[in-house]
Enzyme design. Structure first.
Site, PDB file in Angstrom:
ATOM      1  NE  ARG A 125      -3.789   0.184   2.275  1.00  0.00           N
ATOM      2  CZ  ARG A 125      -4.536   0.629   3.280  1.00  0.00           C
ATOM      3  NH1 ARG A 125      -4.539  -0.026   4.446  1.00  0.00           N
ATOM      4  NH2 ARG A 125      -5.276   1.704   3.144  1.00  0.00           N
ATOM      5  CB  CYS A 179      -1.883   3.612   9.731  1.00  0.00           C
ATOM      6  SG  CYS A 179      -3.249   4.186  10.765  1.00  0.00           S
TER       7      CYS A 179
END
Length: 283
Positions: free
Chosen positions: A180, A238
């Site tokens: 990611r 995050c």
């Protein structure tokens, strides 16, 4: 103050004269809704068995506000958060221990919020419920009302601009999975990639196969190798401020203070004016 507690230590404290308030924050990130499948139900998991005395806390409703332009798990309203903690029996002078189903992310989010709002003594059960070897119960406690009054600002909090600046002046860790960060996949948010200058530091690398944190010395060595040298300002983000809280907790175990960008990638990527970097390098 140690930020984590072992199951053995917790069992001893629960049997002692001043047992901690125990919060069960079972939650997990799920793509089930998008696939047409039922999402994980933390309250149902709690109802099927929990550590005696534990009170369930709902991450989506009590540890975050409604998703929107500030991300998928923005900060909760401070007064509402305080009221939820008092209902759970949280008082300023009484220790708190938080646990979840073992991943540690949700428990760390509760830990971080309580620390940010000034609670002086809150810890996470290392390894979560799977580490607990004592009895479970389906009895739901009715705790006495606590007296905790939140006072935000006790630990570091970043907004988008501060996170961008820290990526240049200090070190900003991206706690998501490496794919990611690199922008190879993005299953949740509208854009893949990372904040320019951020360093990939997947939170999964902070724990062993049993889900428990690596020893403090090993964690410190890891973070220092990624740029968190003594005296360096450190921040973490995050996807939505949940797994990032777990990385802040890992940093605390290592003795390294760090600020959390709560809006994280879900806020950053929703603003088309903000730059996006892709690939394995920070830039």
């Amino acid at each position: 103050m140690n930020a984590i507690i072992s199951a053995t230590e917790l069992a001893g404290e629960l049997a002692g004269e001043n047992p901690p308030v125990l919060l069960d924050v079972r939650w997990q990130l799920s793509l089930a809704k998008a696939a047409g499948e039922p999402a994980f139900d933390g309250r149902a998991a709690y109802g099927s068995g929990h550590i005696p005395g534990a009170v369930f806390v709902d991450l989506d409703r009590e540890l975050a506000s409604e998703p929107g332009k500030n991300g998928r798990h923005p900060l909760p309203d401070v007064e509402e958060f305080g009221a939820a903690m008092r209902r759970a029996g949280v008082s300023s002078a009484r220790p708190v221990v938080v646990y979840d189903g073992g991943q540690g992310w949700a428990a760390a989010r509760a830990w971080w919020l309580l620390r940010w709002t000034g609670h002086p003594y809150v810890r996470v059960l290392d390894g979560g419920l799977p580490a607990w070897e004592g009895p479970l119960t389906t009895d739901v406690p009715t705790p006495a009302e606590g007296d905790f009054e939140p006072a935000p600002g006790a630990v570091g909090l970043l907004d988008a601009d501060a996170a961008a600046a820290l990526a240049r002046s200090g070190v900003l860790f991206d706690a998501r999975a490496g794919e990611r960060y690199r922008g190879e996949v993005e299953p949740i948010d509208p854009v893949g990639g990372h904040i320019p200058g951020a360093v990939s530091a997947p939170t999964g690398d902070n724990v062993g196969p049993d889900g428990r944190f690596l020893p403090p010395r090993d964690l410190r060595r890891r973070f220092e190798s990624l740029g968190a040298a003594p005296g360096t300002d450190v921040g973490v983000y995050c996807g939505s401020g949940v797994s990032g809280a777990h990385e802040v907790l890992a940093l605390a175990v290592a003795g390294i203070p760090a600020a959390l960008y709560v809006g994280s990638w879900s806020e950053w990527s929703a603003d088309p004016s903000r730059p996006v970097a892709v690939g394995p390098d920070p830039q």
